[in-house]
Motif scaffolding. Structure first.
Motif, PDB file in Angstrom:
ATOM      1  N   LEU A   1      -8.123  57.636 -95.780  1.00  0.00           N
ATOM      2  CA  LEU A   1      -9.547  57.858 -95.579  1.00  0.00           C
ATOM      3  C   LEU A   1     -10.274  56.641 -96.137  1.00  0.00           C
ATOM      4  O   LEU A   1     -10.337  56.467 -97.361  1.00  0.00           O
ATOM      5  CB  LEU A   1     -10.032  59.129 -96.268  1.00  0.00           C
ATOM      6  CG  LEU A   1     -11.484  59.491 -95.999  1.00  0.00           C
ATOM      7  CD1 LEU A   1     -11.678  59.906 -94.533  1.00  0.00           C
ATOM      8  CD2 LEU A   1     -11.965  60.624 -96.913  1.00  0.00           C
ATOM      9  N   GLN A   2     -10.764  55.796 -95.255  1.00  0.00           N
ATOM     10  CA  GLN A   2     -11.551  54.651 -95.656  1.00  0.00           C
ATOM     11  C   GLN A   2     -13.001  55.084 -95.794  1.00  0.00           C
ATOM     12  O   GLN A   2     -13.584  55.594 -94.844  1.00  0.00           O
ATOM     13  CB  GLN A   2     -11.442  53.525 -94.617  1.00  0.00           C
ATOM     14  CG  GLN A   2     -12.273  52.308 -94.925  1.00  0.00           C
ATOM     15  CD  GLN A   2     -11.791  51.557 -96.149  1.00  0.00           C
ATOM     16  OE1 GLN A   2     -10.605  51.343 -96.326  1.00  0.00           O
ATOM     17  NE2 GLN A   2     -12.735  51.142 -97.005  1.00  0.00           N
ATOM     18  N   MET A   3     -13.550  54.893 -96.978  1.00  0.00           N
ATOM     19  CA  MET A   3     -14.912  55.350 -97.261  1.00  0.00           C
ATOM     20  C   MET A   3     -15.788  54.144 -97.583  1.00  0.00           C
ATOM     21  O   MET A   3     -15.540  53.446 -98.571  1.00  0.00           O
ATOM     22  CB  MET A   3     -14.901  56.321 -98.440  1.00  0.00           C
ATOM     23  CG  MET A   3     -13.948  57.496 -98.244  1.00  0.00           C
ATOM     24  SD  MET A   3     -14.092  58.739 -99.541  1.00  0.00           S
ATOM     25  CE  MET A   3     -13.554  57.799-100.946  1.00  0.00           C
TER      26      MET A   3
ATOM     27  N   GLY B   1     -20.609  50.967-102.342  1.00  0.00           N
ATOM     28  CA  GLY B   1     -19.260  50.441-102.395  1.00  0.00           C
ATOM     29  C   GLY B   1     -18.302  51.181-101.478  1.00  0.00           C
ATOM     30  O   GLY B   1     -18.687  52.061-100.709  1.00  0.00           O
ATOM     31  N   SER B   2     -17.031  50.799-101.590  1.00  0.00           N
ATOM     32  CA  SER B   2     -15.996  51.361-100.728  1.00  0.00           C
ATOM     33  C   SER B   2     -14.778  51.779-101.534  1.00  0.00           C
ATOM     34  O   SER B   2     -14.505  51.220-102.606  1.00  0.00           O
ATOM     35  CB  SER B   2     -15.549  50.325 -99.687  1.00  0.00           C
ATOM     36  OG  SER B   2     -16.607  49.952 -98.841  1.00  0.00           O
ATOM     37  N   LEU B   3     -14.075  52.751-101.005  1.00  0.00           N
ATOM     38  CA  LEU B   3     -12.779  53.174-101.522  1.00  0.00           C
ATOM     39  C   LEU B   3     -11.908  53.564-100.353  1.00  0.00           C
ATOM     40  O   LEU B   3     -12.415  53.998 -99.309  1.00  0.00           O
ATOM     41  CB  LEU B   3     -12.914  54.386-102.451  1.00  0.00           C
ATOM     42  CG  LEU B   3     -13.414  54.181-103.878  1.00  0.00           C
ATOM     43  CD1 LEU B   3     -13.606  55.539-104.553  1.00  0.00           C
ATOM     44  CD2 LEU B   3     -12.471  53.314-104.685  1.00  0.00           C
ATOM     45  N   ARG B   4     -10.594  53.428-100.537  1.00  0.00           N
ATOM     46  CA  ARG B   4      -9.661  53.927 -99.542  1.00  0.00           C
ATOM     47  C   ARG B   4      -8.731  54.926-100.219  1.00  0.00           C
ATOM     48  O   ARG B   4      -8.007  54.570-101.143  1.00  0.00           O
ATOM     49  CB  ARG B   4      -8.849  52.826 -98.886  1.00  0.00           C
ATOM     50  CG  ARG B   4      -8.024  53.349 -97.717  1.00  0.00           C
ATOM     51  CD  ARG B   4      -7.273  52.271 -96.970  1.00  0.00           C
ATOM     52  NE  ARG B   4      -6.027  51.899 -97.611  1.00  0.00           N
ATOM     53  CZ  ARG B   4      -4.981  51.402 -96.977  1.00  0.00           C
ATOM     54  NH1 ARG B   4      -5.037  51.200 -95.653  1.00  0.00           N
ATOM     55  NH2 ARG B   4      -3.891  51.061 -97.626  1.00  0.00           N
TER      56      ARG B   4
ATOM     57  N   PHE C   1     -17.162  56.862 -92.906  1.00  0.00           N
ATOM     58  CA  PHE C   1     -15.768  57.133 -93.244  1.00  0.00           C
ATOM     59  C   PHE C   1     -14.911  57.000 -91.997  1.00  0.00           C
ATOM     60  O   PHE C   1     -15.349  57.321 -90.886  1.00  0.00           O
ATOM     61  CB  PHE C   1     -15.610  58.549 -93.795  1.00  0.00           C
ATOM     62  CG  PHE C   1     -16.207  58.787 -95.151  1.00  0.00           C
ATOM     63  CD1 PHE C   1     -17.055  57.871 -95.762  1.00  0.00           C
ATOM     64  CD2 PHE C   1     -15.928  59.965 -95.832  1.00  0.00           C
ATOM     65  CE1 PHE C   1     -17.609  58.097 -97.010  1.00  0.00           C
ATOM     66  CE2 PHE C   1     -16.457  60.217 -97.081  1.00  0.00           C
ATOM     67  CZ  PHE C   1     -17.312  59.290 -97.661  1.00  0.00           C
ATOM     68  N   THR C   2     -13.671  56.575 -92.196  1.00  0.00           N
ATOM     69  CA  THR C   2     -12.713  56.471 -91.098  1.00  0.00           C
ATOM     70  C   THR C   2     -11.372  57.047 -91.546  1.00  0.00           C
ATOM     71  O   THR C   2     -10.829  56.644 -92.575  1.00  0.00           O
ATOM     72  CB  THR C   2     -12.507  55.019 -90.671  1.00  0.00           C
ATOM     73  OG1 THR C   2     -13.770  54.448 -90.291  1.00  0.00           O
ATOM     74  CG2 THR C   2     -11.548  54.937 -89.483  1.00  0.00           C
ATOM     75  N   ILE C   3     -10.872  57.997 -90.766  1.00  0.00           N
ATOM     76  CA  ILE C   3      -9.557  58.571 -91.041  1.00  0.00           C
ATOM     77  C   ILE C   3      -8.535  57.914 -90.124  1.00  0.00           C
ATOM     78  O   ILE C   3      -8.817  57.627 -88.955  1.00  0.00           O
ATOM     79  CB  ILE C   3      -9.557  60.105 -90.854  1.00  0.00           C
ATOM     80  CG1 ILE C   3      -8.247  60.713 -91.350  1.00  0.00           C
ATOM     81  CG2 ILE C   3      -9.866  60.500 -89.414  1.00  0.00           C
ATOM     82  CD1 ILE C   3      -8.271  62.249 -91.402  1.00  0.00           C
TER      83      ILE C   3
END
Length: 123
Positions: free
Chosen positions: A81-83, A16-19, A68-70
């Motif tokens: 932080l997009q994870m 999954g993803s979290l931001r 991940f993207t900062i």
């Protein structure tokens, strides 16, 4: 003086993803480079990602590179932080930090820290 408040953590299944968001107070936010670190129980706080004050340069730990993207929005005084593709080993408290210039990899070099937000990834 910079105050940092993280949000966006939670429980997510593997894959999954979290931001995460880190809201900063202070008029000079755009002057600070920002970093994300994480700390699992009984482990050292470790570098995750960082971004220069201009947003022009980003840096990642090998363990999160490609997932991940900062990013930052200086108009909103916020760093993100997009994870994606989360794994159980990403489970930790996540902390944002701020510093003026210099190397961004060491936790000892950061001047300001938030209180953290918990991320738990279930298998």
């Amino acid at each position: 003086q910079v105050q940092l408040v993280e949000s966006g953590g939670g429980l997510v299944q593997a894959g999954g993803s979290l931001r995460l968001s880190c809201a900063a107070s202070g008029r000079t936010f755009s002057s600070y480079s920002m970093g994300w670190f994480r700390q699992a129980p009984e482990k050292e706080r470790q570098f995750v990602a960082a971004i220069r004050w201009s947003g022009g340069s980003t840096y990642y730990a090998d363990s999160v590179k490609g997932r991940f993207t900062i990013s930052r929005d200086n108009a909103k005084n916020t760093v993100y932080l997009q994870m994606n593709s989360l794994k159980p080993e990403d489970t930790a408290g996540y902390y944002c930090a701020a510093r003026l210039g210099g190397s961004l990899y060491s936790k000892y070099d950061y001047e300001y820290w938030g209180q953290g937000t918990q991320v738990t990834v279930s298998s």
